[in-house]
Write an enzyme that holds these catalytic residues in place. Sequence first.
Site, short mmCIF file in Angstrom:
data_model
loop_
_atom_site.label_atom_id
_atom_site.label_comp_id
_atom_site.label_asym_id
_atom_site.label_seq_id
_atom_site.Cartn_x
_atom_site.Cartn_y
_atom_site.Cartn_z
N HIS A 1 43.83 34.97 41.70
CA HIS A 1 43.22 35.69 40.58
C HIS A 1 43.69 35.20 39.22
CE1 HIS A 1 40.83 39.17 39.14
NE2 HIS A 1 40.27 39.03 40.32
N TYR B 1 46.05 43.53 42.05
CA TYR B 1 44.67 43.24 42.39
C TYR B 1 44.51 43.08 43.91
CZ TYR B 1 40.53 40.81 43.58
OH TYR B 1 39.36 40.49 44.22
N HIS C 1 37.77 41.78 52.89
CA HIS C 1 39.00 41.92 52.11
C HIS C 1 40.02 42.79 52.83
CE1 HIS C 1 37.35 41.24 47.77
NE2 HIS C 1 36.83 40.39 48.62
N ARG D 1 40.18 37.77 53.99
CA ARG D 1 41.02 37.53 52.83
C ARG D 1 42.22 38.46 52.89
NH1 ARG D 1 39.68 38.81 46.51
NH2 ARG D 1 40.58 40.80 47.11
N GLU E 1 31.44 35.88 50.55
CA GLU E 1 32.28 37.08 50.40
C GLU E 1 31.41 38.32 50.61
OE1 GLU E 1 33.76 37.62 46.42
OE2 GLU E 1 35.38 38.94 47.07
N ASN F 1 30.82 43.32 35.12
CA ASN F 1 31.82 44.37 35.27
C ASN F 1 32.57 44.67 33.96
OD1 ASN F 1 33.22 46.22 36.77
ND2 ASN F 1 34.28 44.72 38.05
N TRP G 1 44.54 38.61 34.11
CA TRP G 1 44.48 39.62 35.18
C TRP G 1 43.82 39.05 36.42
CZ3 TRP G 1 40.39 42.05 37.80
CH2 TRP G 1 40.83 43.04 38.71
N GLU H 1 34.34 32.14 40.03
CA GLU H 1 33.65 33.43 39.92
C GLU H 1 33.42 33.84 38.48
OE1 GLU H 1 36.38 35.99 42.12
OE2 GLU H 1 36.99 36.93 40.25
N GLU I 1 42.11 30.82 46.25
CA GLU I 1 41.09 31.04 45.22
C GLU I 1 41.72 31.22 43.84
OE1 GLU I 1 38.68 34.44 46.12
OE2 GLU I 1 37.93 34.57 44.07
N ARG J 1 32.59 29.23 43.66
CA ARG J 1 32.70 30.68 43.80
C ARG J 1 31.72 31.47 42.95
NH1 ARG J 1 33.84 34.22 46.52
NH2 ARG J 1 35.34 35.44 45.35
N ASP K 1 30.98 44.60 42.61
CA ASP K 1 30.30 44.57 41.30
C ASP K 1 29.09 43.63 41.30
OD1 ASP K 1 33.12 43.22 41.16
OD2 ASP K 1 31.97 42.07 39.70
N ASP L 1 43.37 35.13 47.18
CA ASP L 1 42.91 35.04 45.79
C ASP L 1 44.12 35.20 44.86
OD1 ASP L 1 41.61 35.22 43.38
OD2 ASP L 1 40.14 36.71 44.03
N HIS M 1 30.54 34.47 45.22
CA HIS M 1 31.22 35.71 44.85
C HIS M 1 30.42 36.92 45.36
CE1 HIS M 1 33.02 38.07 41.21
NE2 HIS M 1 33.87 38.04 42.20
O1 KDG Z 1 34.70 41.97 38.35
C1 KDG Z 1 35.81 41.27 38.79
C2 KDG Z 1 35.82 41.23 40.29
O2 KDG Z 1 34.58 40.85 40.75
C3 KDG Z 1 36.86 40.27 40.79
O3 KDG Z 1 38.11 40.75 40.45
C4 KDG Z 1 36.71 40.15 42.29
O4 KDG Z 1 38.21 38.29 42.33
C5 KDG Z 1 37.35 38.93 42.85
C6 KDG Z 1 36.84 38.49 44.16
O5 KDG Z 1 37.28 37.43 44.58
O6 KDG Z 1 36.00 39.16 44.72
MG MG Z 2 38.23 36.31 43.15
#
Ligand code: KDG
Ligand code: MG
Length: 403
Positions: free
Chosen positions: A213, A159, A122, A147, A340, A37, A403, A263, A237, A284, A317, A211, A313
Amino acid sequence: MIIRSAEVVVTSPGRNFVTLLVTTDEGLVGLGDATLNGRELAVAAYLREHVVPLLIGRDAHAIEDTWQLLYRGAYWRRGPVTMSAIAAVDVALWDLLAQRAGLPLYQLLGGASRTGLLAYGHAGGRDLPELFDSVRAHQDQGFRAIRVQTGVPGIDSLYGVATPETAYEPARRSPLPVEERWDTSAYLRHLPGVFEAVRHEFGPELPLLHDAHHRLTPIQAARLGRDLEPYDLFWLEDCTPAENQEALRLVRAHTVTPLAIGEVFNSVHDYRTLLGEQLIDFVRSSVTHAGGLTALRRILDLAALHQIKSGLHGPTDISPVGMAAALHLGLAVHNFGIQEYMPHAPATGEVFRPAFRFADGLLHPGEEPGLGVTFDRAAAERFPYQAAYLPVNRLGDGTVHDW
Ligand code: KDG
Ligand code: MG
């Protein structure tokens, strides 16, 4: 089964994807996903310039030897670009082998260990009513695990929280990344109350995931894990950016909330301490970013020694090719945990036609020979690459944050 050609296609049906098509002397076409991504063109160039020339004329059966050739033979090891490229080749070769055998790929990975894969979807909302609606909508679609991502007062864009204008797709199409603002204190104050409300509304049984993140320090993650314990999460996560694997010792010492990480990892070495010391509960990684089925199978076997399960994951993407690979692997391994699953945009289905299905909360890769995905080369032409990037995060004073 000799490799006659290999082509890299970058296409953007709904979002950008990088796909490797490996064709044999018998005319079989194996597919691999190389989508990274926001860095798609780097992997496409790595494949086209440095990998495809090595493949031509090779025996397509030689999956392990090809993996080692691409990994050790490059001298430079690991990293997301390299490992996504290796993954695409590896998955395409497994696809070819299974097509030639006339079997769905999971049969070559040891056969089915279960009837279907528990999937989580999600849900997200800017406030509680929107979040509750989203959880209900996912339950209506059949999801049995959900989630939960939520808006936080004082943070404009976050996010995992879609607005009515933007469906979930964190990579925005623009020549440069957009910037978001982040406030850890506001998040840590707000989140436990949200989970209390969700548990109250939906009862004790629904598996809930969250998540973080990569945004917390170890001590902040320890606090969040502890604060969420009353709400019995399936997992928390990416509580920290886990390059520092040893930092998870501190988190683990303070909370029994199950932890999922990996991930952004691309190698078994990223997991050695986490798995060896049983500092996480779920792996993940995706097939796409962790070096393919050959490499991820090794990670999951190591995880199994420590009673750690898969939670691969699977956001948008990961292309339908990468998703299909995950489903074949998940059906076969003993230590499957959860998968997921985010359905792709309708345009994605014009290019990729996967045989996998989702019903009653469970995914299944289907019974087609190979991965069970076909790729429409002509349709791909209709969706040229468009630059798109994940956002960049900044704190209130302008400092760049994870991020
Ligand atoms: O490309 C980044 C995403 O795949 C990510 O932000 C997604 O954190 C993510 C998730 O748990 O699916
Ligand atoms: Mg994630």
